[in-house]
Write an enzyme that holds these catalytic residues in place. Structure first.
Site, PDB file in Angstrom:
ATOM      1  N   SER A   1      41.036  40.850  44.265  1.00 14.26           N
ATOM      2  CA  SER A   1      42.413  40.235  44.430  1.00 14.26           C
ATOM      3  C   SER A   1      42.756  40.464  45.393  1.00 14.26           C
ATOM      4  O   SER A   1      42.145  41.933  46.503  1.00 14.26           O
ATOM      5  CB  SER A   1      42.900  40.247  43.077  1.00 14.26           C
ATOM      6  OG  SER A   1      44.645  39.986  43.194  1.00 14.26           O
TER       7      SER A   1
ATOM      8  N   TYR B   1      48.979  45.630  37.401  1.00 11.26           N
ATOM      9  CA  TYR B   1      48.173  44.594  37.850  1.00 11.26           C
ATOM     10  C   TYR B   1      46.999  45.067  39.328  1.00 11.26           C
ATOM     11  O   TYR B   1      46.141  45.289  39.491  1.00 11.26           O
ATOM     12  CB  TYR B   1      48.634  43.567  37.881  1.00 11.26           C
ATOM     13  CG  TYR B   1      47.123  42.773  38.420  1.00 11.26           C
ATOM     14  CD1 TYR B   1      45.945  42.223  37.112  1.00 11.26           C
ATOM     15  CD2 TYR B   1      47.684  42.000  39.545  1.00 11.26           C
ATOM     16  CE1 TYR B   1      44.894  41.365  37.809  1.00 11.26           C
ATOM     17  CE2 TYR B   1      45.592  40.601  39.870  1.00 11.26           C
ATOM     18  CZ  TYR B   1      45.639  40.524  39.031  1.00 11.26           C
ATOM     19  OH  TYR B   1      43.867  39.695  39.753  1.00 11.26           O
TER      20      TYR B   1
END
Length: 275
Positions: free
Chosen positions: A136, A149
């Protein structure tokens, strides 16, 4: 003509969203694909059009990852392992309790480590193979609102690049580890977060389709690179912010305001009603 795939591909978290799109793109590119997911019936449904090969897999289970790697290796060798399984939690870090923090790290970091090491045990022995970790952009820069996260994805990025260096130091030239770092993707992970302030950072740039990311993953599977961002310009942008943390912190209100505007645009596109 597509060159024959160098073995079987395993995709984790493949029952839907990006994982399912990656499995489909790999299948179209000639890979025999084993779809895995913690939801066994959903994985089986997703696998139907792609050859029907699926297995239940909780990536937090090291032994289960090893069993899947062995099964894939028994059918023509293990050519590719895609660690896609992941979960997202949002909000300030102090609002996440210990159980939530542990779950995010266990799935996003430790789960991907389990898959990577299970695959490498096979690939190192056979002399070739490729682990592709879906990270990501949050793995390249601190992401306000998605702090836990982002921490899990930073850990995965460091583990992946460090493991690649260790492979080369150990003389393994035919075994590769790559990281794919996409911008926000319009999948079920974000579908119910259009009104969630903590998720705004995922809407600050180019909201990608899972098919676009999957096509890039399929190309990366054939031509490994250590770290690839999509779109490329966003990777450069967030790396600049990462290099200037003081600036990034001062710009956080502006970044999140842009993200909230992105959420409103996506709500209009999808016709979603505000909650």
């Amino acid at each position: 003509m597509t060159k024959p795939a160098p073995g079987t591909a395993v995709v984790t978290g493949a029952a839907g969203g990006l994982g399912r799109a990656i499995a489909a793109a790999l299948h179209a590119d000639g890979w025999p694909v084993l779809l895995t997911d913690h939801d066994a019936p959903a994985a089986a449904r997703a696998a139907g059009p792609l050859g029907g090969w699926s297995r239940q897999l909780d990536v937090r289970d090291e032994d289960a990852c090893a069993a899947v790697a062995a099964e894939a290796a028994a059918r023509g060798g293990l050519g590719l392992w895609v660690n896609n399984a992941g979960i997202l939690v949002t909000g300030p870090s102090w609002e996440q309790d210990a159980a939530t923090r542990r779950r995010v790290l266990e799935v996003n970091s430790h789960g991907a480590m389990n898959g990577t090491l299970a695959a490498l045990a096979v690939m190192r022995a056979q002399g070739h193979g490729h682990v592709l970790n879906v990270v990501s952009l949050a793995g390249l820069v601190a992401a306000p609102g998605e702090t836990v996260y982002a921490a899990s994805k930073h850990a995965l990025l460091a583990f992946s690049v460090g493991t690649l260096a260790d492979l080369r130091l150990a003389g393994h030239r035919g075994v590769h580890v790559s990281c794919l770092c996409p911008d926000g993707i319009w999948t079920p992970m974000l579908h119910d977060r259009l009104d969630e302030p903590g998720a705004a950072v995922s809407f600050t740039g180019t909201l990608l389709t899972p098919q676009r990311v999957a096509r890039r993953a399929a190309r990366l599977a054939r031509r490994p690179r250590p770290v690839v961002s999509i779109p490329r310009w966003r990777g450069a942008q967030v790396r600049l912010l990462d290099a200037l943390p003081g600036v990034a912190v001062r710009l956080a209100p502006m970044i999140l305001a842009a993200g909230r505007a992105g959420q409103r645009r996506q709500r209009r596109r999808t016709g979603a009603e505000p909650r």
